[in-house]
Design an enzyme around this catalytic site. Structure first.
Site, PDB file in Angstrom:
ATOM      1  N   CYS A 191      -1.115   3.193 -10.670  1.00 46.60           N
ATOM      2  CA  CYS A 191      -1.942   2.299  -9.849  1.00 46.60           C
ATOM      3  C   CYS A 191      -3.448   2.514 -10.006  1.00 46.60           C
ATOM      4  O   CYS A 191      -4.158   1.614 -10.446  1.00 46.60           O
ATOM      5  CB  CYS A 191      -1.547   2.462  -8.387  1.00 46.60           C
ATOM      6  SG  CYS A 191       0.201   2.189  -8.145  1.00 46.60           S
ATOM      7  N   PHE A 227       0.844  -1.205   0.000  1.00 41.10           N
ATOM      8  CA  PHE A 227       0.000   0.000   0.000  1.00 41.10           C
ATOM      9  C   PHE A 227       0.875   1.249   0.000  1.00 41.10           C
ATOM     10  O   PHE A 227       0.524   2.271   0.573  1.00 41.10           O
ATOM     11  CB  PHE A 227      -0.936  -0.022   1.218  1.00 41.10           C
ATOM     12  CG  PHE A 227      -1.798  -1.256   1.265  1.00 41.10           C
ATOM     13  CD1 PHE A 227      -2.931  -1.355   0.480  1.00 41.10           C
ATOM     14  CD2 PHE A 227      -1.444  -2.332   2.056  1.00 41.10           C
ATOM     15  CE1 PHE A 227      -3.707  -2.510   0.485  1.00 41.10           C
ATOM     16  CE2 PHE A 227      -2.209  -3.490   2.070  1.00 41.10           C
ATOM     17  CZ  PHE A 227      -3.344  -3.578   1.294  1.00 41.10           C
ATOM     18  N   PHE A 245      -7.933  12.384   0.419  1.00 40.68           N
ATOM     19  CA  PHE A 245      -8.428  12.049  -0.932  1.00 40.68           C
ATOM     20  C   PHE A 245      -9.723  12.773  -1.269  1.00 40.68           C
ATOM     21  O   PHE A 245     -10.619  12.232  -1.903  1.00 40.68           O
ATOM     22  CB  PHE A 245      -8.534  10.525  -1.107  1.00 40.68           C
ATOM     23  CG  PHE A 245      -7.175   9.926  -1.311  1.00 40.68           C
ATOM     24  CD1 PHE A 245      -6.309   9.787  -0.247  1.00 40.68           C
ATOM     25  CD2 PHE A 245      -6.728   9.568  -2.570  1.00 40.68           C
ATOM     26  CE1 PHE A 245      -5.016   9.313  -0.425  1.00 40.68           C
ATOM     27  CE2 PHE A 245      -5.444   9.089  -2.754  1.00 40.68           C
ATOM     28  CZ  PHE A 245      -4.583   8.960  -1.669  1.00 40.68           C
ATOM     29  N   LEU A 246      -9.813  14.008  -0.797  1.00 42.88           N
ATOM     30  CA  LEU A 246     -10.962  14.854  -1.132  1.00 42.88           C
ATOM     31  C   LEU A 246     -10.485  16.109  -1.847  1.00 42.88           C
ATOM     32  O   LEU A 246     -11.137  17.145  -1.782  1.00 42.88           O
ATOM     33  CB  LEU A 246     -11.739  15.223   0.139  1.00 42.88           C
ATOM     34  CG  LEU A 246     -12.448  14.068   0.852  1.00 42.88           C
ATOM     35  CD1 LEU A 246     -13.153  14.575   2.106  1.00 42.88           C
ATOM     36  CD2 LEU A 246     -13.462  13.379  -0.059  1.00 42.88           C
ATOM     37  N   ARG A 248       2.761   4.571  -1.261  1.00 41.23           N
ATOM     38  CA  ARG A 248       2.556   5.669  -2.214  1.00 41.23           C
ATOM     39  C   ARG A 248       3.902   6.056  -2.803  1.00 41.23           C
ATOM     40  O   ARG A 248       4.879   6.165  -2.058  1.00 41.23           O
ATOM     41  CB  ARG A 248       1.970   6.912  -1.507  1.00 41.23           C
ATOM     42  CG  ARG A 248       0.569   6.752  -1.017  1.00 41.23           C
ATOM     43  CD  ARG A 248       0.240   7.829   0.004  1.00 41.23           C
ATOM     44  NE  ARG A 248       1.111   7.745   1.176  1.00 41.23           N
ATOM     45  CZ  ARG A 248       1.159   8.652   2.148  1.00 41.23           C
ATOM     46  NH1 ARG A 248       0.409   9.713   2.090  1.00 41.23           N
ATOM     47  NH2 ARG A 248       1.970   8.496   3.179  1.00 41.23           N
TER      48      ARG A 248
HETATM   49  C1  UGA Z   1      -1.667   4.724  -4.675  1.00 42.56           C
HETATM   50  C2  UGA Z   1      -2.195   4.416  -3.259  1.00 42.56           C
HETATM   51  O1  UGA Z   1      -2.359   5.629  -2.538  1.00 42.56           O
HETATM   52  C3  UGA Z   1      -1.224   3.493  -2.510  1.00 42.56           C
HETATM   53  O2  UGA Z   1      -1.777   3.142  -1.250  1.00 42.56           O
HETATM   54  C4  UGA Z   1      -0.998   2.235  -3.329  1.00 42.56           C
HETATM   55  O3  UGA Z   1      -0.067   1.357  -2.713  1.00 42.56           O
HETATM   56  C5  UGA Z   1      -0.476   2.612  -4.697  1.00 42.56           C
HETATM   57  O4  UGA Z   1      -1.431   3.492  -5.349  1.00 42.56           O
HETATM   58  C6  UGA Z   1      -0.299   1.340  -5.477  1.00 42.56           C
HETATM   59  O5  UGA Z   1      -1.297   0.661  -5.770  1.00 42.56           O
HETATM   60  O6  UGA Z   1       0.856   0.927  -5.709  1.00 42.56           O
HETATM   61  P1  UGA Z   1       0.113   6.436  -5.707  1.00 42.56           P
HETATM   62  O7  UGA Z   1      -0.343   5.959  -7.049  1.00 42.56           O
HETATM   63  O8  UGA Z   1       1.566   6.549  -5.439  1.00 42.56           O
HETATM   64  O9  UGA Z   1      -0.464   5.460  -4.543  1.00 42.56           O
HETATM   65  O10 UGA Z   1      -0.490   7.863  -5.530  1.00 42.56           O
HETATM   66  P2  UGA Z   1      -1.532   8.640  -4.600  1.00 42.56           P
HETATM   67  O11 UGA Z   1      -0.776   9.537  -3.694  1.00 42.56           O
HETATM   68  O12 UGA Z   1      -2.494   7.722  -3.998  1.00 42.56           O
HETATM   69  O13 UGA Z   1      -2.259   9.562  -5.701  1.00 42.56           O
HETATM   70  C7  UGA Z   1      -2.887   8.974  -6.838  1.00 42.56           C
HETATM   71  C8  UGA Z   1      -3.458  10.036  -7.717  1.00 42.56           C
HETATM   72  O14 UGA Z   1      -4.625  10.606  -7.132  1.00 42.56           O
HETATM   73  C9  UGA Z   1      -2.536  11.230  -8.025  1.00 42.56           C
HETATM   74  O15 UGA Z   1      -2.629  11.541  -9.397  1.00 42.56           O
HETATM   75  C10 UGA Z   1      -3.082  12.352  -7.182  1.00 42.56           C
HETATM   76  O16 UGA Z   1      -2.831  13.619  -7.738  1.00 42.56           O
HETATM   77  C11 UGA Z   1      -4.559  12.026  -7.196  1.00 42.56           C
HETATM   78  N1  UGA Z   1      -5.297  12.566  -6.033  1.00 42.56           N
HETATM   79  C12 UGA Z   1      -4.997  12.130  -4.774  1.00 42.56           C
HETATM   80  C13 UGA Z   1      -6.312  13.481  -6.237  1.00 42.56           C
HETATM   81  O17 UGA Z   1      -6.617  13.865  -7.380  1.00 42.56           O
HETATM   82  N2  UGA Z   1      -7.006  13.953  -5.149  1.00 42.56           N
HETATM   83  C14 UGA Z   1      -6.729  13.547  -3.895  1.00 42.56           C
HETATM   84  O18 UGA Z   1      -7.417  14.015  -2.946  1.00 42.56           O
HETATM   85  C15 UGA Z   1      -5.701  12.629  -3.696  1.00 42.56           C
END
Ligand code: UGA
Length: 433
Positions: free
Chosen positions: A258, A150, A247-248, A152
């Protein structure tokens, strides 16, 4: 314990280095010889905060060894992690070819009983298939464990040591305990369950987080229509501990290696099992719309995009990484270039990776101020602090009318920019110039 890890991508290398730092003897297997040489020299082949130090430390204390020889790694280990890629195929299915190839190699090379731990993200049901196809017929007993990650990107080292839970899917209690012991230095609940449930936890977690993002983006779009302000709405909604405040953040939506892959993968698993996961379909569709929404905003404020100078700040899918997989900026730049706009872009980490996949006429700049000279509009696609903290008064003197800013991450100070004379537009922020 002695552990072999096959695959040194984000997941494999972080797992290898962190397990080595915890005192285990790790044999990391990488078949790409160029990458192997880089790793042996103590260099991390991608940008990830904190990894350089751990890699150097574990190489120098001898706890990590890099090899291209799977058989050698197997001879020295009783536990082998599979951490190879499972990219999405064009129909959304996860491509399990690399996983199956490793499983086949394990079968060919073992000479004792071992435990195979699946770290790669594989769809629910995969463990059963892999065991039936490869491991159940092995001449030496093989125990199979699903142990999803999990982490990031950009925060993976922190996440490794501070997980909310460690999920261990195994049908044998004593084997599950052995894997739990690998993580004895990490203070987190160890959730032991069957293999398919563990696989489902990974997909459900990513799908749920993606759902939160698409949900808040829908509320944000509605705020634009009725006149609310998403920042205040999301903040107050998130104060409900049952919902949670993470995540809001509304804007261009999710990218990366991912969420896009795993949401499509889960949709595929659902439909191939005769189930229509309608909520998930909508999550994916909303995420796509958020990107086109940026174009619509540019169109509205600039008119025809032909010949317009537009600067895109940020190419990585999020700050803190050089990863450009499924980054919203790339798709938007392609569209803008097709419309005849003159596109400039900059990113503190991701330019090298982005250059080969961007339209040839995209101008790339190292200095964001240079990238903004003469621009009629700017799109903030990745909220790197470097961009958020630009001297926007100076930038305005360099830009051309009509001084449009599309804040694709709702990260900028809207009131300040409007008072400077910009035509600012965020997402779901009913503060318009
Ligand atoms: C995500 C999960 O958060 C990890 O727990 C998981 O292990 C990983 O995928 C995986 O499956 O390997 P990650 O892809 O590194 O991690 O990135 P996040 O920080 O979760 O962000 C994902 C995307 O959502 C980004 O593009 C971010 O900009 C976007 N995001 C995030 C939003 O648009 N709004 C938010 O409130 C949060």
């Amino acid at each position: 314990m002695n552990v072999a890890i096959v695959g040194t991508g984000y997941v494999g290398l972080v797992a290898a280095c962190c397990l080595a730092k915890s005192g285990h003897l790790v044999f990391a297997v990488e078949k790409d010889l160029t990458k192997l040489e880089i790793l042996k020299k103590g260099k991390v082949p991608f940008y990830e905060d904190g990894m350089d130090e751990i890699l150097k430390e574990t190489i120098s204390n001898g706890n990590i060894n890099f090899t291209s020889n799977l058989s050698l790694a197997l001879q020295n280990s009783s536990i082998i992690f599979i951490a190879v890629g499972t990219p999405a195929l064009s129909d959304g299915r996860a491509d399990l070819l690399q996983v199956c190839t490793v499983a086949e190699e394990i079968i060919k090379n073992i000479n004792k009983s071992i435990t195979v731990v699946m770290k790669s993200t594989v769809p629910p049901g995969t463990g059963k298939i892999i065991c039936d196809r490869f491991f159940n017929n092995s001449k030496y007993p093989i125990h199979y464990v699903s142990n999803p990650e999990f982490l990031r990107e950009g925060k993976s080292v922190w996440d490794w040591y501070h997980p909310d839970r460690i999920v261990i899917g195994c049908d044998d209690e004593s084997v599950a305990q052995k894997i739990a012991d690998l993580y004895s230095d990490i203070d987190a609940p160890k959730e032991i369950m069957d293999v398919t449930s563990a696989e489902m936890v990974k997909y459900a977690s990513n799908a749920f987080l993606a759902t939160k993002i698409s949900f808040i983006n829908e509320i944000s779009n509605l705020c634009e229509l009725v006149g609310g302000n998403i920042d205040q709405v999301a903040r107050a909604v998130g104060m409900d501990t049952r919902i949670g405040n993470q995540f809001l953040q509304s804007g261009l939506g999710y990218g990366g290696s991912c969420f896009p892959k795993d949401t499509k993968g889960l949709k595929y698993v659902s439909s191939s099992n005769g189930y229509q996961f309608n909520l998930l379909k909508a999550v994916i569709e909303v995420n796509y719309q958020q990107r086109t929404e940026a174009i619509r905003k540019l169109n509205r404020l600039l008119g025809d995009l032909w010949g317009k100078r537009i600067t895109v700040l940020g190419l990585a899918f999020k700050p803190g990484t050089d990863d450009i997989r499924e980054a919203p900026a790339l798709e938007i730049i392609k569209y803008l270039a097709d419309e005849g706009a003159i596109v400039r872009a900059t990113d503190p980490m991701a330019m090298e990776k982005a250059r080969p996949v961007l339209p040839l006429n995209t101008e790339l700049f190292t200095d964001p101020y240079d990238a903004l000279v003469g621009a009629e509009a700017v799109l903030l696609a990745t909220e790197w602090p470097l961009f958020v903290n630009l001297d926007w008064a100076t930038v305005k003197k360099q830009m051309n009318e009509p001084f449009v800013i599309i804040d694709g991450r709702n990260a900028l100070n809207a009131h300040q920019l409007i008072s400077l004379g910009y035509r600012y537009e965020g997402y779901g922020r009913s503060i318009r110039s």
